[in-house]
Design an enzyme around this catalytic site. Sequence first.
Site, mmCIF file in Angstrom:
data_model
loop_
_atom_site.group_PDB
_atom_site.id
_atom_site.type_symbol
_atom_site.label_atom_id
_atom_site.label_comp_id
_atom_site.label_asym_id
_atom_site.label_seq_id
_atom_site.Cartn_x
_atom_site.Cartn_y
_atom_site.Cartn_z
ATOM 1 N N VAL A 106 1.436 -1.482 -0.122
ATOM 2 C CA VAL A 106 -0.123 0.008 0.138
ATOM 3 C C VAL A 106 1.416 1.325 -0.380
ATOM 4 C CG1 VAL A 106 -2.095 1.557 1.577
ATOM 5 C CG2 VAL A 106 -1.998 -1.268 1.452
ATOM 6 N N PHE A 127 -8.505 1.638 -0.670
ATOM 7 C CA PHE A 127 -9.444 0.616 -1.470
ATOM 8 C C PHE A 127 -9.206 0.236 -2.812
ATOM 9 C CE2 PHE A 127 -12.303 3.151 0.678
ATOM 10 C CZ PHE A 127 -13.116 2.479 1.520
ATOM 11 N N LEU A 128 -7.573 -0.251 -2.606
ATOM 12 C CA LEU A 128 -6.880 -0.622 -3.483
ATOM 13 C C LEU A 128 -7.023 -1.681 -3.605
ATOM 14 C CD1 LEU A 128 -3.528 1.346 -3.318
ATOM 15 C CD2 LEU A 128 -6.089 2.238 -4.749
ATOM 16 N N GLU A 173 -4.751 -5.637 -5.561
ATOM 17 C CA GLU A 173 -3.849 -5.879 -6.093
ATOM 18 C C GLU A 173 -3.619 -6.209 -7.519
ATOM 19 O OE1 GLU A 173 -1.417 -8.177 -3.845
ATOM 20 O OE2 GLU A 173 -2.881 -7.770 -2.091
ATOM 21 N N LEU A 180 -19.806 -11.156 -8.569
ATOM 22 C CA LEU A 180 -20.314 -12.105 -8.406
ATOM 23 C C LEU A 180 -19.981 -13.661 -8.810
ATOM 24 C CD1 LEU A 180 -24.223 -10.952 -9.343
ATOM 25 C CD2 LEU A 180 -22.979 -11.615 -6.645
ATOM 26 N N CYS A 211 -6.405 -8.808 2.785
ATOM 27 C CA CYS A 211 -7.845 -8.031 3.175
ATOM 28 C C CYS A 211 -8.632 -8.685 3.443
ATOM 29 C CB CYS A 211 -7.944 -7.219 1.901
ATOM 30 S SG CYS A 211 -6.545 -5.786 1.961
#
Length: 458
Positions: free
Chosen positions: A41, A171-172, A174, A271, A281
């Site tokens: 991050v 809210f990154l 990877e 979905l 995370c």
Amino acid sequence: MSRCWAWPVRARHSRQTELKAGSKIEKPEKTPIGVIGVGWVGLVTAACFAELGHPVFARDVVEEKVASLSRGELTIYEPGLAEMIERNAERLEFTTDIELVLGRAQLLFVCVDTPPTYSGDADLSRVRSVVADLPADSDHVLVMKSTVPAGTGETIRRDLPDMAYVSCPEFLKEGTAIEDFLNPDRVVVGATAEDADAAEAVAELYRPLGGEIVMTDTSSAEMIKLASNAYLATRISFINEIANVCDEVGADVGEVARGMGLDERIGPHFLRPGIGFGGSCFPKDVNALKLLAGNSGYHFQLLNSVIEVNELQKRRVVSKLSRHLGSLVGKRVALLGLAFKPETDDMREASSLVLSARLRGEGADVVAFDPVAMEKARTLLPGVEMKDTALKALENSDAAVLVTEWPEFREIDWAGAAATMRRPLVIDGRNYLDADQMRGAGLTYEGIGRPGVGTETE
Ligand code: UDX
């Protein structure tokens, strides 16, 4: 301590009124930024702010990491990051010296790890040591990027009364972190009313990027982060359970997700069924939110199921294999992909870890290939034989499991590969391959929740 520039954050009450009336504060064009903690991050944050033209001073306690970053060598893989760092080298300084950062920048973005403790709570020791490193009378702005339990900001704020505190969760994702940073859906900025000018300074940095800026209080900002990740994880567990039902009733989960997603209230994202969510995370934050609720006296029933469904999902592939192969003792199973998702070498909570352990527990020989994660995976997967290419992994195998949807797996010469396999069976853990093409190439193909698509009895 010399400063290039100091944002006037301390004149809180008067400044607030001024800002509302249309501030006349003269801001320099480019704000110096301090980044504390140069993990994934921190590095993305540092590189992107430098790309936006800000001078960035990034500090980490690990000397070797700072030394290699200063030489332009990255310890992590993120598409486009190495190039971005090289491009902005003159605006990026990596250091172990906190004094240097404090002297150069007033906005300090805290990007240290908050890994789970044994009990599953967020381990805040690194956040605490950052706070301990700051002089008690520091008037910097601490901008918390690290994911922390709701309420942490208020506690820190009490300990450092002269400092301003802003919660600005990241809210990154990877693999697309740079794009996510530069094109945010929203930027959440949380602060107390008395830190409103500091919050405004942070918001200002992100305004050119165009996403909606959510100005709110500190605890709500912290909760937005945890609730967003827990909700996304819930959607994944939900669609995974729908996929499992589809397997039983002969429906195609791809069609079901498409039909559901067209409802504006539902939307099409997150979905995709598969063999469970992983990464640094989701598993951590779902658990952290569950414990935060529990510690506050509320039993978060739903999240228990989200976690349990995710664990069971990783194991379902094993029963699919057993249905085709019978006992797995001595069977050679090729894992295609090991990272928790494509475009990263991150193995944290990767489904491949549980899956390979389970397969080995059943007596199978496990071979594997991943385009970038093998180096990291080697130590985590003792007993799993790593192969240089997907084709080599497939050779002589009784079955292949697609674990991570790397694009190159679509490019495999599957007819050629089938000829080298002991048994041409592919379980597609991400519903990524074209079922008809696979069947056309002579393979027995099975996905997750799409029993009618491409399956054929051997
Ligand atoms: C996530 C959040 O998306 C991001 O906002 C937050 O800052 C960090 O956590 P990341 O862990 O990088 O990002 O990956 P993401 O792309 O969200 O995927 C997480 C996991 O869920 C992966 O294992 C992925 O394979 C899985 N997933 C995702 C599904 O199984 N189905 C989906 O529909 C989406």
